[in-house]
Design a protein around this motif. Structure first.
Motif, PDB file in Angstrom:
ATOM      1  N   SER A   4      -4.459  -2.236  -1.689  1.00 35.08           N
ATOM      2  CA  SER A   4      -3.771  -2.130  -0.667  1.00 35.08           C
ATOM      3  C   SER A   4      -2.694  -0.733  -0.803  1.00 35.08           C
ATOM      4  O   SER A   4      -2.353  -0.400  -1.976  1.00 35.08           O
ATOM      5  N   GLU A   5      -2.964   0.143   0.375  1.00 30.63           N
ATOM      6  CA  GLU A   5      -1.645   1.469  -0.297  1.00 30.63           C
ATOM      7  C   GLU A   5       0.093   1.009  -0.943  1.00 30.63           C
ATOM      8  O   GLU A   5       0.313   1.447  -1.620  1.00 30.63           O
ATOM      9  N   SER A   6       0.500   0.121  -0.704  1.00 30.72           N
ATOM     10  CA  SER A   6       1.475  -0.660  -1.106  1.00 30.72           C
ATOM     11  C   SER A   6       1.273  -0.620  -2.841  1.00 30.72           C
ATOM     12  O   SER A   6       2.341   0.066  -3.684  1.00 30.72           O
ATOM     13  N   PHE A   7      -0.121  -1.617  -3.449  1.00 27.86           N
ATOM     14  CA  PHE A   7      -0.237  -1.686  -4.316  1.00 27.86           C
ATOM     15  C   PHE A   7      -0.071  -0.250  -5.074  1.00 27.86           C
ATOM     16  O   PHE A   7       0.498  -0.221  -6.428  1.00 27.86           O
ATOM     17  N   ALA A   8      -0.910   0.536  -4.784  1.00 28.11           N
ATOM     18  CA  ALA A   8      -1.307   2.042  -4.914  1.00 28.11           C
ATOM     19  C   ALA A   8      -0.424   2.367  -5.467  1.00 28.11           C
ATOM     20  O   ALA A   8       0.095   3.390  -6.600  1.00 28.11           O
ATOM     21  N   LEU A   9       0.535   2.685  -4.706  1.00 34.38           N
ATOM     22  CA  LEU A   9       1.708   3.169  -4.397  1.00 34.38           C
ATOM     23  C   LEU A   9       2.654   2.687  -6.062  1.00 34.38           C
ATOM     24  O   LEU A   9       3.556   3.320  -6.506  1.00 34.38           O
ATOM     25  N   PHE A  10       2.259   1.169  -6.222  1.00 40.22           N
ATOM     26  CA  PHE A  10       3.219   0.633  -6.749  1.00 40.22           C
ATOM     27  C   PHE A  10       3.195   0.995  -8.826  1.00 40.22           C
ATOM     28  O   PHE A  10       3.651   1.090  -9.143  1.00 40.22           O
ATOM     29  N   LEU A  11       1.660   1.242  -8.641  1.00 43.02           N
ATOM     30  CA  LEU A  11       1.230   1.737  -9.661  1.00 43.02           C
ATOM     31  C   LEU A  11       1.020   2.763 -10.123  1.00 43.02           C
ATOM     32  O   LEU A  11       1.449   3.125 -10.814  1.00 43.02           O
ATOM     33  N   GLN A  12       1.613   3.589  -9.490  1.00 40.83           N
ATOM     34  CA  GLN A  12       1.247   5.022  -9.512  1.00 40.83           C
ATOM     35  C   GLN A  12       3.213   5.356  -9.856  1.00 40.83           C
ATOM     36  O   GLN A  12       4.054   6.286 -10.914  1.00 40.83           O
TER      37      GLN A  12
END
Length: 101
Positions: free
Chosen positions: A4-12
């Protein structure tokens, strides 16, 4: 499979937190006695019951890749209906779109 976009942002944006999260998730996965398809279907049920639909597409695709049928995925989403109520219905669009997509 994409996250998800949220999880991708978390990773970044929080790589150290993401690393710790990933290590914990991997350790819990190793400790599980469930085979992968069952584990993914159970996780889909938990996501639906908690109203966390953002993780549904990723886990639906994983369940599908491990042999889950469309009906098994739908049943997983709706499994929590008696305990969690109608909140699980909110996960149906994401589950169907991911499975059929």
């Amino acid at each position: 499979m994409s996250v998800s976009e949220s999880f991708a942002l978390f990773l970044q944006e929080a790589p150290e937190h993401a690393k710790a999260w990933t290590q914990a998730a991997e350790a819990l996965n190793v400790a599980s006695a469930l085979e992968k398809k069952t584990e993914e279907l159970a996780y889909i049920a938990v996501l639906a019951a908690t109203g966390n639909a953002s993780g549904i597409p990723f886990h639906v695709l994983s369940a599908k890749s491990h042999g889950a049928s469309r009906q098994e995925v739908l049943s997983s989403v709706l499994l929590g209906l008696p305990a969690a109520g109608a909140v699980v219905i909110g996960a149906l669009p994401a589950a169907v779109a991911a499975y059929d997509g």
